[in-house]
Structure formats: structure tokens, C-alpha cells
Write an enzyme that holds these catalytic residues in place. Structure first.
Site: not given
Ligand code: FPP
Length: 246
Positions: A21, A69
């Protein structure tokens, strides 16, 4: 002594699960678009996968995309899906080099067909690897998983294949996505949020929870080793008393 060398190899968690996250906030702090954060999150995925393999951890599950998501802006969903495909293409080398098997859990049929195909081809290519299993949770949520299990059990009850009296937690565990994968010993969440966001709710009944303020794109091998060291200092009682387990 290096953090990694302080880890007791005889007390390793078998399964580490991670809620990655903070990508969006990391990007915002730099005045960039959220997608920039996701792109940088891929480096952390590679680092942590390598760190798990270096230690000899058998299972690493990463929450890459939740069923919730799908409600994000279209542009972000599309970027995350393309990132998954491009990362799978570029990281297959790392997986093969480190003898890592790729697995996936979630409502995979809901994925765009190019993502589904790429995922399946990587799963097939790495199927014979034996060191670490990297489990990607994609279009996953626990409530979806448990409802899906309930539906399939109900169907088998109505077909006469299962008796209602035989339904218990051991049986249910056979209908959830993580069949054959031991429950996580530790669940790590980055970015300073203290919640589990519909992730592996059934499986984390006795997992140790570890929260860190580090945002996912900043999470590196040493952050992972710190979490493992923290885990090794916990007493896991599984409902028993301290005297019983010591
Ligand atoms: C949460 O951060 C992250 C995600 C919803 C996506 C995770 C994906 C990756 C790290 C990239 C691709 C993955 C792989 C396995 C290659 P957020 O967007 O919720 O962050 P925030 O809470 O700060 O808004």
C-alpha cells in the site's frame, strides 16, 4: 551485523503475505500521477520476491489488485493491468533464475483476456520451480472467495456429494483459493494504514500482523528483513497459554 544475517534461518515464516500500500501517496508526494507510484512499486515487488527467495521462504503472497480496485478510475485500472502484463514479461527471468513458481488467486476469469493469458503462460512456465511460490492475489477479495466457496459447497450439497453435517472449517479450507497453501505466518502492510482490507480474512486467523509506515515503492530488502526479525521475536500461542507453548 547485516540485518539479513541476524535472521534465524531455523525460525523462518513459511508464508509471508503482503498488502502493498501507498503507491498513490508516494507519487503524490513527488508531485507525480498515481500511476508513477505503481510503476515504482514494481521494483519493490522484485526486491521483496528476491529477498524471500534468498531467505528460503516457501510462500510469498502479494495483494496486487482487489475486487474493490475495479471501482478505481478507468485510466488507473488500465495502467495497473498493463503494468501486470509488462512486469510478468520482464520479471519471468527473475522468477526462473531464482527457481520461483508463480501462482495466482482471485476471480481470474474477470481479468482482461491478455492479462489472463499472460498470467497463465507464466504460471505454466514456472510450474516446475521449487524454491519459493510467489502467489499474486489479483481481482481478489476474501468476501468474494468465501461467498464463492459457499456457492460451490451448496451446489455439491444439492447434488448429494456432500452432507451438511460434514461442513466444517477443514472442508471449507478445501474450497477457498489457497487450497494447498499454508496459512500466512505473517501479514505485512505498508504505508501506515492499520487494516486488512478484505485480504485473506479466513487464512490470517492466527497470523502475526506487522504494520510499517514505509510506503510500498520505498519498501526494500532491509525493510522486509526487519519485518521477519520482528516476527521472530513474537510468541505464537494459537489460543494456548504461554507456558503450554514454551
Ligand atoms: C496500493 O497502493 C497498490 C495497489 C492497488 C497496486 C499494487 C500494484 C503494484 C505494486 C504494481 C504491479 C504489481 C505486480 C505484482 C507486478 P494505492 O494505490 O492504494 O496507494 P494509496 O493508498 O497511497 O493511494
Amino acid at each position: 551485523m547485516e540485518l539479513k544475517d541476524q535472521i534465524n534461518k531455523k525460525k523462518l515464516p513459511t508464508h509471508v503475505a503482503v498488502i502493498m500500500d501507498g503507491n498513490g501517496r508516494w507519487a503524490k508526494k513527488k508531485g507525480k500521477h498515481r500511476i508513477f507510484g505503481h510503476k515504482n512499486g514494481v521494483t519493490s515487488v522484485r526486491e521483496i520476491t528476491e529477498a524471500a527467495a534468498e531467505l528460503g521462504i516457501k510462500y510469498l503472497t502479494l495483494y496486487a489488485f482487489s475486487t474493490e480496485n475495479w471501482n478505481r478510475p478507468r485510466e488507473e485500472i488500465d495502467a495497473l493491468m498493463s503494468l501486470l502484463v509488462s512486469s510478468l514479461s520482464s520479471e519471468i527471468k527473475t522468477l526462473m533464475k531464482n527457481n520461483i513458481r508463480l501462482l495466482a488467486i482471485g476471480d481470474l476469469k474477470s481479468l482482461p483476456s491478455n492479462v489472463y493469458k499472460k498470467l497463465n503462460s507464466c504460471i505454466k512456465k514456472t510450474a516446475a520451480n521449487t524454491a519459493t511460490s510467489l502467489v499474486l492475489a489479483i481481482s481478489y477479495s476474501s468476501r468474494w472467495e468465501i461467498a464463492d466457496a459457499a456457492k460451490r459447497i451448496a451446489l455439491e450439497v444439492s447434488n448429494g456429494e456432500i452432507n451438511v453435517e460434514d461442513i466444517n472449517s477443514d472442508l471449507l479450507a478445501k474450497y477457498i483459493n489457497t487450497l494447498g497453501i499454508p496459512d500466512p505466518d505473517i501479514l505485512i502492510r505498508t504505508s501506515g494504514e492499520y487494516r486488512v482490507s478484505n485480504f485473506l480474512l479466513w487464512q490470517i486467523a492466527y497470523s502475526e500482523l506487522y504494520f510499517t509506515n514505509t510506503l510500498w515503492p520505498d519498501f526494500r530488502k532491509n525493510n522486509f528483513f526487519e519485518a521477519i526479525l520482528n516476527f521472530q521475536n513474537r510468541e505464537r500461542r494459537f489460543g494456548k497459554t504461554s507456558e503450554q507453548v514454551s
